[in-house]
Design a protein around this motif. Structure first.
Motif, PDB file in Angstrom:
ATOM      1  N   ASP A  85     -13.150  79.324  13.210  1.00 13.80           N
ATOM      2  CA  ASP A  85     -13.831  79.952  14.330  1.00 13.80           C
ATOM      3  C   ASP A  85     -12.908  80.892  15.094  1.00 13.80           C
ATOM      4  O   ASP A  85     -13.356  81.835  15.708  1.00 13.80           O
ATOM      5  N   GLU A  86     -11.629  80.630  15.077  1.00 10.61           N
ATOM      6  CA  GLU A  86     -10.695  81.519  15.756  1.00 10.61           C
ATOM      7  C   GLU A  86      -9.307  81.314  15.174  1.00 10.61           C
ATOM      8  O   GLU A  86      -8.970  80.246  14.672  1.00 10.61           O
ATOM      9  N   LEU A  87      -8.521  82.345  15.252  1.00 13.43           N
ATOM     10  CA  LEU A  87      -7.137  82.327  14.789  1.00 13.43           C
ATOM     11  C   LEU A  87      -6.326  83.181  15.737  1.00 13.43           C
ATOM     12  O   LEU A  87      -6.713  84.322  16.029  1.00 13.43           O
ATOM     13  N   ARG A  88      -5.227  82.632  16.238  1.00 12.29           N
ATOM     14  CA  ARG A  88      -4.377  83.366  17.172  1.00 12.29           C
ATOM     15  C   ARG A  88      -2.926  83.234  16.742  1.00 12.29           C
ATOM     16  O   ARG A  88      -2.434  82.127  16.507  1.00 12.29           O
ATOM     17  N   TRP A  89      -2.257  84.381  16.635  1.00 11.17           N
ATOM     18  CA  TRP A  89      -0.815  84.408  16.444  1.00 11.17           C
ATOM     19  C   TRP A  89      -0.212  84.586  17.820  1.00 11.17           C
ATOM     20  O   TRP A  89      -0.378  85.618  18.460  1.00 11.17           O
ATOM     21  N   LEU A  90       0.470  83.572  18.317  1.00  6.57           N
ATOM     22  CA  LEU A  90       0.875  83.508  19.718  1.00  6.57           C
ATOM     23  C   LEU A  90       2.242  84.124  19.984  1.00  6.57           C
ATOM     24  O   LEU A  90       2.414  84.818  20.986  1.00  6.57           O
ATOM     25  N   VAL A  91       3.199  83.829  19.144  1.00  6.39           N
ATOM     26  CA  VAL A  91       4.533  84.435  19.220  1.00  6.39           C
ATOM     27  C   VAL A  91       5.021  84.645  17.791  1.00  6.39           C
ATOM     28  O   VAL A  91       4.567  83.970  16.870  1.00  6.39           O
ATOM     29  N   PRO A  92       5.959  85.573  17.601  1.00  3.29           N
ATOM     30  CA  PRO A  92       6.444  85.824  16.248  1.00  3.29           C
ATOM     31  C   PRO A  92       7.143  84.610  15.635  1.00  3.29           C
ATOM     32  O   PRO A  92       7.727  83.777  16.334  1.00  3.29           O
ATOM     33  N   VAL A  93       7.075  84.558  14.317  1.00  3.88           N
ATOM     34  CA  VAL A  93       7.808  83.573  13.533  1.00  3.88           C
ATOM     35  C   VAL A  93       8.934  84.332  12.836  1.00  3.88           C
ATOM     36  O   VAL A  93       8.697  85.380  12.222  1.00  3.88           O
ATOM     37  N   TYR A  94      10.146  83.796  12.943  1.00  3.78           N
ATOM     38  CA  TYR A  94      11.328  84.470  12.420  1.00  3.78           C
ATOM     39  C   TYR A  94      12.001  83.638  11.338  1.00  3.78           C
ATOM     40  O   TYR A  94      11.904  82.395  11.349  1.00  3.78           O
ATOM     41  N   PRO A  95      12.719  84.292  10.429  1.00  6.77           N
ATOM     42  CA  PRO A  95      13.555  83.530   9.504  1.00  6.77           C
ATOM     43  C   PRO A  95      14.476  82.602  10.291  1.00  6.77           C
ATOM     44  O   PRO A  95      15.027  82.985  11.333  1.00  6.77           O
ATOM     45  N   GLY A  96      14.606  81.384   9.819  1.00  7.10           N
ATOM     46  CA  GLY A  96      15.394  80.373  10.525  1.00  7.10           C
ATOM     47  C   GLY A  96      14.549  79.429  11.353  1.00  7.10           C
ATOM     48  O   GLY A  96      15.004  78.336  11.701  1.00  7.10           O
ATOM     49  N   ASP A  97      13.322  79.821  11.670  1.00  6.59           N
ATOM     50  CA  ASP A  97      12.427  78.908  12.386  1.00  6.59           C
ATOM     51  C   ASP A  97      12.055  77.728  11.490  1.00  6.59           C
ATOM     52  O   ASP A  97      12.007  77.852  10.262  1.00  6.59           O
ATOM     53  N   VAL A  98      11.777  76.604  12.132  1.00  4.80           N
ATOM     54  CA  VAL A  98      11.288  75.417  11.430  1.00  4.80           C
ATOM     55  C   VAL A  98       9.951  75.068  12.071  1.00  4.80           C
ATOM     56  O   VAL A  98       9.883  74.785  13.271  1.00  4.80           O
ATOM     57  N   LEU A  99       8.896  75.114  11.256  1.00  8.43           N
ATOM     58  CA  LEU A  99       7.535  74.934  11.760  1.00  8.43           C
ATOM     59  C   LEU A  99       7.038  73.513  11.547  1.00  8.43           C
ATOM     60  O   LEU A  99       7.456  72.823  10.611  1.00  8.43           O
ATOM     61  N   ARG A 100       6.108  73.109  12.408  1.00  9.66           N
ATOM     62  CA  ARG A 100       5.397  71.828  12.278  1.00  9.66           C
ATOM     63  C   ARG A 100       3.992  72.016  12.810  1.00  9.66           C
ATOM     64  O   ARG A 100       3.692  73.010  13.471  1.00  9.66           O
ATOM     65  N   VAL A 101       3.119  71.041  12.543  1.00 12.27           N
ATOM     66  CA  VAL A 101       1.698  71.156  12.877  1.00 12.27           C
ATOM     67  C   VAL A 101       1.248  69.988  13.749  1.00 12.27           C
ATOM     68  O   VAL A 101       1.684  68.857  13.560  1.00 12.27           O
ATOM     69  N   GLU A 102       0.344  70.294  14.675  1.00  7.57           N
ATOM     70  CA  GLU A 102      -0.438  69.272  15.375  1.00  7.57           C
ATOM     71  C   GLU A 102      -1.897  69.624  15.171  1.00  7.57           C
ATOM     72  O   GLU A 102      -2.285  70.790  15.305  1.00  7.57           O
ATOM     73  N   SER A 103      -2.696  68.618  14.832  1.00  9.87           N
ATOM     74  CA  SER A 103      -4.116  68.833  14.572  1.00  9.87           C
ATOM     75  C   SER A 103      -4.923  67.799  15.351  1.00  9.87           C
ATOM     76  O   SER A 103      -4.640  66.601  15.269  1.00  9.87           O
ATOM     77  N   GLU A 104      -5.910  68.273  16.115  1.00 14.40           N
ATOM     78  CA  GLU A 104      -6.764  67.389  16.909  1.00 14.40           C
ATOM     79  C   GLU A 104      -8.209  67.543  16.463  1.00 14.40           C
ATOM     80  O   GLU A 104      -8.740  68.657  16.427  1.00 14.40           O
ATOM     81  N   VAL A 105      -8.861  66.431  16.135  1.00 10.52           N
ATOM     82  CA  VAL A 105     -10.275  66.448  15.767  1.00 10.52           C
ATOM     83  C   VAL A 105     -11.088  66.687  17.034  1.00 10.52           C
ATOM     84  O   VAL A 105     -10.990  65.931  18.002  1.00 10.52           O
TER      85      VAL A 105
END
Length: 148
Positions: A85-105
């Motif tokens: 329904d929506e997708l937002r890129w909030l801040v840039p992702v750079y090489p060296g970043d380590v990403l993780r996810v939170e998901s809420e039903v």
């Protein structure tokens, strides 16, 4: 196996770890989003990014990798997705970043036309190593109902 009936509205899952590499950022950009600020330090330095940044679509792909790994680990009876329904890129992702996810039903319902499956919405937020949200989306998922 986790079925539709096992989904709890309001439940938050935290998972994933994805190390963003310079090589992968450039390779993805070459193939799918060849804008200069995803390919060149010099070009990126002249933009608001300030340095080489990952494509937002690459961030989506890295997120998908973490989502699928989590679904496999928890053996969810998933059936794919009809979209977001929506997708937002909030801040840039750079090489060296380590990403993780939170998901809420957020919500769920049984399909009226296909009662063997349910439909659910989740707010998916991706964070970097500094706990800064870099991307968010509302995802629609399809999942099997418990066999009777």
């Amino acid at each position: 196996m986790q079925y539709f009936e096992d989904l709890e509205i309001g439940k938050v899952a935290r998972f994933g770890r994805y190390e963003v590499t310079r090589e992968e950022v450039i390779e993805f950009a070459r193939r799918y989003d060849p804008q200069p600020f995803h390919l060149s330090d010099e070009a990126a330095a002249a933009t608001h990014f300030g340095r080489l940044s990952a494509s937002g679509w690459h961030t989506c792909a890295m997120t998908m990798a973490m989502l699928v790994a989590n679904l496999k680990e928890h053996r969810q009876a998933g059936l794919g997705s009809p979209g977001m329904d929506e997708l937002r890129w909030l801040v840039p992702v750079y090489p060296g970043d380590v990403l993780r996810v939170e998901s809420e039903v957020l919500e769920k319902r049984v399909s009226q036309s296909r009662p063997e499956m349910g439909i659910f919405k989740s707010r998916v937020t991706v964070f970097n190593q500094d706990d800064v949200a870099v991307m968010s989306m509302i995802s629609n998922g399809l999942i099997q109902t418990r066999p009777r």
